[in-house]
Design an enzyme around this catalytic site. Structure first.
Site, PDB file in Angstrom:
ATOM      1  N   ARG A 154       0.840  -1.201   0.000  1.00 35.12           N
ATOM      2  CA  ARG A 154       0.000   0.000   0.000  1.00 35.12           C
ATOM      3  C   ARG A 154       0.883   1.262   0.000  1.00 35.12           C
ATOM      4  O   ARG A 154       0.552   2.271  -0.621  1.00 35.12           O
ATOM      5  CB  ARG A 154      -0.881  -0.059   1.262  1.00 35.12           C
ATOM      6  CG  ARG A 154      -1.985   0.922   1.301  1.00 35.12           C
ATOM      7  CD  ARG A 154      -3.197   0.435   0.543  1.00 35.12           C
ATOM      8  NE  ARG A 154      -4.186   1.510   0.513  1.00 35.12           N
ATOM      9  CZ  ARG A 154      -5.419   1.380   0.103  1.00 35.12           C
ATOM     10  NH1 ARG A 154      -5.858   0.215  -0.341  1.00 35.12           N
ATOM     11  NH2 ARG A 154      -6.242   2.396   0.115  1.00 35.12           N
TER      12      ARG A 154
ATOM     13  N   VAL B  93      -6.032   7.873   0.944  1.00 31.25           N
ATOM     14  CA  VAL B  93      -4.635   8.185   0.607  1.00 31.25           C
ATOM     15  C   VAL B  93      -3.760   7.990   1.853  1.00 31.25           C
ATOM     16  O   VAL B  93      -4.238   8.027   2.980  1.00 31.25           O
ATOM     17  CB  VAL B  93      -4.484   9.618   0.040  1.00 31.25           C
ATOM     18  CG1 VAL B  93      -5.248   9.750  -1.273  1.00 31.25           C
ATOM     19  CG2 VAL B  93      -4.934  10.677   1.045  1.00 31.25           C
TER      20      VAL B  93
ATOM     21  N   HIS C 182     -18.100  14.019   0.327  1.00 30.97           N
ATOM     22  CA  HIS C 182     -18.652  12.819   0.942  1.00 30.97           C
ATOM     23  C   HIS C 182     -20.182  12.909   0.975  1.00 30.97           C
ATOM     24  O   HIS C 182     -20.729  13.964   1.330  1.00 30.97           O
ATOM     25  CB  HIS C 182     -18.098  12.685   2.367  1.00 30.97           C
ATOM     26  CG  HIS C 182     -18.586  11.458   3.070  1.00 30.97           C
ATOM     27  ND1 HIS C 182     -18.111  10.192   2.764  1.00 30.97           N
ATOM     28  CD2 HIS C 182     -19.526  11.294   4.023  1.00 30.97           C
ATOM     29  CE1 HIS C 182     -18.737   9.303   3.507  1.00 30.97           C
ATOM     30  NE2 HIS C 182     -19.598   9.943   4.280  1.00 30.97           N
TER      31      HIS C 182
HETATM   32  C1  GAR Z   1     -20.178  11.074  -4.678  1.00 22.17           C
HETATM   33  O1  GAR Z   1     -21.473  11.059  -4.124  1.00 22.17           O
HETATM   34  C2  GAR Z   1     -19.135  11.126  -3.571  1.00 22.17           C
HETATM   35  O2  GAR Z   1     -19.540  11.849  -2.449  1.00 22.17           O
HETATM   36  C3  GAR Z   1     -19.006   9.681  -3.231  1.00 22.17           C
HETATM   37  O3  GAR Z   1     -19.003   9.021  -4.468  1.00 22.17           O
HETATM   38  C4  GAR Z   1     -19.846   9.753  -5.361  1.00 22.17           C
HETATM   39  C5  GAR Z   1     -19.093   9.947  -6.657  1.00 22.17           C
HETATM   40  O4  GAR Z   1     -19.936  10.372  -7.671  1.00 22.17           O
HETATM   41  N1  GAR Z   1     -17.804   9.434  -2.479  1.00 22.17           N
HETATM   42  C6  GAR Z   1     -17.744   8.631  -1.432  1.00 22.17           C
HETATM   43  O5  GAR Z   1     -18.676   7.938  -1.066  1.00 22.17           O
HETATM   44  C7  GAR Z   1     -16.414   8.610  -0.726  1.00 22.17           C
HETATM   45  N2  GAR Z   1     -16.533   8.008   0.563  1.00 22.17           N
HETATM   46  P1  GAR Z   1     -19.348  10.776  -9.087  1.00 22.17           P
HETATM   47  O6  GAR Z   1     -18.321   9.708  -9.497  1.00 22.17           O
HETATM   48  O7  GAR Z   1     -20.534  10.795  -9.999  1.00 22.17           O
HETATM   49  O8  GAR Z   1     -18.707  12.130  -8.954  1.00 22.17           O
END
Ligand code: GAR
EC number: 2.1.2.2
Length: 218
Positions: free
Chosen positions: A76, A104, A120
């Site tokens: 990692r 990261v 998030h």
């Molecule tokens: C978003 O809703 C973001 O908040 C979430 O993935 C989606 C990506 O959408 N991220 C997480 O859950 C991180 N823990 P996108 O690829 O259409 O931008």
């Protein structure tokens, strides 16, 4: 932790994605052909896997892309070092983790700490992690939403830049996770565009858990 404004506007953004990249697209659309007006430009897009719609969006926009797969590195730490080097090659002022589904590591944060923004799909500190929407639904909350925050060495624990609320209705059953997530993403894209633009245009200062926008140098 204090953070300087970008050296010379428009700020350079490296955006990291894992999936459909609609948040990346929202940034690209907001920047359009006026990066000076928005205050930032996307200079590259990185991903943790090849062949995603997010990467296709970047390629369509004519942007350089890079892929760092965990499985192609012995440890990692080596993956983290490779991601750091690939990102650093584009000299970002800010790194935007827009649906990047990897945590990261130390090296990445040593290089870009205080300059990595994550979005998030829940109102942090509630429901951190990979299943923010599902966990909020299962808990039975009446209001959820999205959070744009700086990344620190925890899981979704860094200082909060901006949040928006989304109502959970009677129709939002546990099976309806995708529908609720779509409603959150509509709000989230606007929040991310607004937050990144303000960080880039106005500068910011991080003091403990507080993010102050537009207060640099005071
Ligand atoms: C978003 O809703 C973001 O908040 C979430 O993935 C989606 C990506 O959408 N991220 C997480 O859950 C991180 N823990 P996108 O690829 O259409 O931008």
């Amino acid at each position: 932790m204090a953070s300087p404004p970008p050296s010379a506007p428009p700020a350079r953004l490296v955006v990291l994605v894992s999936g459909s990249g609609t948040n990346l697209q929202a940034l690209l659309d907001a920047i359009g052909d006026d990066p000076e007006g928005y205050g930032a430009q996307v200079v590259a897009v990185g991903a943790d896997r090849p062949g995603t719609v997010g990467l296709e969006r970047a390629e369509r926009a004519g942007l350089p892309t890079f892929v760092c797969r965990v499985r192609e590195h012995a440890t990692r730490e080596e993956w983290d070092a490779a991601l750091t080097a690939a990102t650093a090659a584009h000299r970002p002022d800010l790194v935007v983790s827009a649906g990047f589904m990897k945590i990261v590591g130390k090296r990445f944060l040593a290089e870009f700490g205080g300059r990595v923004v994550n979005t998030h799909p829940a109102l942090l500190p509630s429901f951190p992690g990979a299943h923010g929407v599902r966990d909020a639904l299962a808990y039975g909350v009446k209001v959820t939403g999205c959070t744009v925050h700086f990344v620190d060495d925890g899981v979704d624990t860094g200082p909060i830049i901006a949040q928006s609320a989304v109502e959970v209705t009677e129709e939002d059953t546990p099976e309806g996770e995708a529908a609720l997530h779509e409603r959150i993403k509509e709000v989230e894209r606007k929040l991310l565009v607004e937050a990144v633009g303000r960080l880039a245009r106005d500068g910011y200062r991080i003091e403990g858990r507080k993010v102050h926008l537009g207060h640099v140098g005071e």
